[in-house]
Motif scaffolding. Structure first.
Motif, mmCIF file in Angstrom:
data_model
loop_
_atom_site.group_PDB
_atom_site.id
_atom_site.type_symbol
_atom_site.label_atom_id
_atom_site.label_comp_id
_atom_site.label_asym_id
_atom_site.label_seq_id
_atom_site.Cartn_x
_atom_site.Cartn_y
_atom_site.Cartn_z
ATOM 1 N N LEU A 128 12.748 19.836 -8.589
ATOM 2 C CA LEU A 128 11.884 20.459 -9.679
ATOM 3 C C LEU A 128 12.804 19.742 -10.907
ATOM 4 O O LEU A 128 12.878 18.545 -12.329
ATOM 5 N N LEU A 129 13.926 19.920 -10.782
ATOM 6 C CA LEU A 129 15.166 19.905 -12.784
ATOM 7 C C LEU A 129 15.045 17.850 -12.283
ATOM 8 O O LEU A 129 14.847 17.474 -13.109
ATOM 9 N N ALA A 130 15.240 18.258 -10.736
ATOM 10 C CA ALA A 130 15.159 15.797 -10.646
ATOM 11 C C ALA A 130 14.114 15.030 -10.848
ATOM 12 O O ALA A 130 13.661 14.202 -12.217
ATOM 13 N N LEU A 164 9.377 27.836 -4.320
ATOM 14 C CA LEU A 164 10.638 28.696 -4.119
ATOM 15 C C LEU A 164 12.422 28.233 -4.307
ATOM 16 O O LEU A 164 12.201 27.409 -4.796
ATOM 17 N N ALA A 165 12.838 29.001 -4.020
ATOM 18 C CA ALA A 165 14.479 28.417 -3.885
ATOM 19 C C ALA A 165 14.796 26.983 -4.016
ATOM 20 O O ALA A 165 15.728 26.698 -4.711
ATOM 21 N N GLY A 166 14.570 26.966 -3.402
ATOM 22 C CA GLY A 166 14.947 25.472 -2.353
ATOM 23 C C GLY A 166 14.058 24.105 -3.019
ATOM 24 O O GLY A 166 14.547 23.021 -3.252
ATOM 25 N N GLU A 167 13.625 24.552 -4.355
ATOM 26 C CA GLU A 167 12.997 23.559 -4.504
ATOM 27 C C GLU A 167 13.503 23.010 -6.471
ATOM 28 O O GLU A 167 13.247 22.048 -6.501
ATOM 29 N N ARG A 168 14.517 24.239 -6.707
ATOM 30 C CA ARG A 168 15.266 23.916 -7.774
ATOM 31 C C ARG A 168 15.423 22.591 -8.284
ATOM 32 O O ARG A 168 15.334 22.017 -9.320
ATOM 33 N N SER A 225 11.499 16.296 -13.115
ATOM 34 C CA SER A 225 11.288 17.070 -14.484
ATOM 35 C C SER A 225 12.037 15.988 -15.027
ATOM 36 O O SER A 225 11.814 16.152 -16.631
ATOM 37 N N GLN A 226 13.012 15.959 -14.867
ATOM 38 C CA GLN A 226 14.179 15.327 -15.911
ATOM 39 C C GLN A 226 14.726 16.766 -16.319
ATOM 40 O O GLN A 226 15.350 16.418 -18.012
ATOM 41 N N ALA A 227 14.252 17.737 -16.612
ATOM 42 C CA ALA A 227 14.939 19.461 -17.289
ATOM 43 C C ALA A 227 16.352 19.395 -17.408
ATOM 44 O O ALA A 227 16.752 18.897 -16.004
ATOM 45 N N ASP A 228 16.745 20.033 -17.721
ATOM 46 C CA ASP A 228 17.282 21.109 -18.028
ATOM 47 C C ASP A 228 17.822 22.006 -17.711
ATOM 48 O O ASP A 228 19.493 22.251 -17.047
ATOM 49 N N GLU A 229 17.598 22.405 -17.019
ATOM 50 C CA GLU A 229 17.300 24.190 -16.403
ATOM 51 C C GLU A 229 16.614 24.643 -15.642
ATOM 52 O O GLU A 229 14.986 24.332 -16.467
ATOM 53 N N PHE A 230 16.352 25.288 -15.196
ATOM 54 C CA PHE A 230 15.251 26.162 -14.333
ATOM 55 C C PHE A 230 15.379 27.550 -14.192
ATOM 56 O O PHE A 230 16.350 28.070 -13.753
ATOM 57 N N VAL A 231 14.421 27.879 -14.293
ATOM 58 C CA VAL A 231 14.575 29.812 -14.233
ATOM 59 C C VAL A 231 13.638 30.580 -14.090
ATOM 60 O O VAL A 231 12.093 29.874 -13.798
ATOM 61 N N ALA A 232 13.735 31.295 -12.700
ATOM 62 C CA ALA A 232 12.621 31.170 -11.734
ATOM 63 C C ALA A 232 11.487 32.844 -12.749
ATOM 64 O O ALA A 232 12.257 33.454 -13.521
ATOM 65 N N LYS A 233 10.306 33.247 -12.545
ATOM 66 C CA LYS A 233 9.557 34.184 -13.191
ATOM 67 C C LYS A 233 8.901 35.540 -12.509
ATOM 68 O O LYS A 233 9.337 34.870 -11.096
ATOM 69 N N PRO A 234 8.965 36.533 -12.382
ATOM 70 C CA PRO A 234 8.638 37.170 -14.007
ATOM 71 C C PRO A 234 11.138 36.721 -14.374
ATOM 72 O O PRO A 234 11.605 36.976 -13.462
ATOM 73 N N ILE A 235 11.055 36.566 -16.212
ATOM 74 C CA ILE A 235 12.154 36.840 -16.286
ATOM 75 C C ILE A 235 12.975 38.361 -17.008
ATOM 76 O O ILE A 235 12.208 38.837 -17.303
ATOM 77 N N THR A 236 13.532 38.327 -15.645
ATOM 78 C CA THR A 236 14.076 40.324 -15.777
ATOM 79 C C THR A 236 15.279 39.965 -16.827
ATOM 80 O O THR A 236 15.165 41.721 -16.902
ATOM 81 N N ILE A 253 16.035 16.714 -26.366
ATOM 82 C CA ILE A 253 15.523 18.594 -26.963
ATOM 83 C C ILE A 253 16.008 18.623 -25.217
ATOM 84 O O ILE A 253 14.900 18.352 -24.412
ATOM 85 N N PRO A 254 16.732 20.170 -25.674
ATOM 86 C CA PRO A 254 16.401 20.644 -24.174
ATOM 87 C C PRO A 254 15.210 20.969 -23.595
ATOM 88 O O PRO A 254 15.276 21.294 -24.414
ATOM 89 N N ILE A 255 15.083 21.351 -22.185
ATOM 90 C CA ILE A 255 14.268 21.737 -21.506
ATOM 91 C C ILE A 255 14.842 23.221 -20.319
ATOM 92 O O ILE A 255 15.377 22.468 -19.528
ATOM 93 N N ILE A 256 13.786 24.517 -20.347
ATOM 94 C CA ILE A 256 14.044 24.685 -19.922
ATOM 95 C C ILE A 256 13.018 25.434 -18.729
ATOM 96 O O ILE A 256 11.711 25.394 -19.272
ATOM 97 N N LEU A 257 12.750 24.912 -17.354
ATOM 98 C CA LEU A 257 11.983 25.277 -16.658
ATOM 99 C C LEU A 257 11.100 26.285 -16.461
ATOM 100 O O LEU A 257 12.169 27.007 -16.092
ATOM 101 N N VAL A 258 10.405 26.622 -16.238
ATOM 102 C CA VAL A 258 10.398 28.305 -15.483
ATOM 103 C C VAL A 258 8.664 28.231 -14.608
ATOM 104 O O VAL A 258 7.550 27.656 -15.185
#
Length: 131
Positions: free
Chosen positions: A100-102, A93-97, A104-115, A83-88
């Motif tokens: 966080l991906l490593a 911070l930008a440098g934590e992407r 959590s093993q999630a597939d992608e990371f998106v910052a909130k708010p989603i605009t 199951i693909p997982i998008i962390l939000v």
């Protein structure tokens, strides 16, 4: 597509769900309960999870857990690993992407708010098609 939206802010989650339903035609279920997340992912057709990292009241097996923790558990279970997982999150911070991906093993990371919902919907389509 069946999307599980995990967020502790129900008002924000509901507005995001409405946009995903209206713009993408997706069915969206909202929860912030780890037991419900695992049950739905293991027993129902969940095509994608959008997971908030900050879940202040979430408890699993007697311990506080974050969305990153839940993501890691899902990715390490054979039944839910696909199951693909998008962390939000609004708090990273930008440098934590990459961290966080490593972690959590999630597939992608998106910052909130989603605009940019068009880009977000394209990401959802891409991840759903890359299973």
């Amino acid at each position: 597509m069946n999307i599980l939206l995990v967020d502790d802010d129900y008002t924000l989650a509901r507005s995001t769900a409405k946009l995903l339903q209206r713009l993408g035609g997706h069915y969206v279920y909202i929860t912030d309960d780890p037991a419900e997340i695992f049950r739905r992912c293991q027993t129902q057709a969940v095509d994608l999870v959008i997971m908030d990292i900050n879940l202040p009241d979430a408890q699993w097996q007697g311990q506080a857990v974050s969305g990153a923790d839940i993501s890691r558990v899902l990715k390490n279970q054979a039944q839910t690993a696909r199951i693909p997982i998008i962390l939000v999150t609004a708090y990273a911070l930008a440098g934590e992407r990459q961290f966080l991906l490593a972690a959590s093993q999630a597939d992608e990371f998106v910052a909130k708010p989603i605009t940019d919902y068009n880009s977000f919907l394209n990401l959802i389509r891409y991840l759903a098609n890359s299973e």
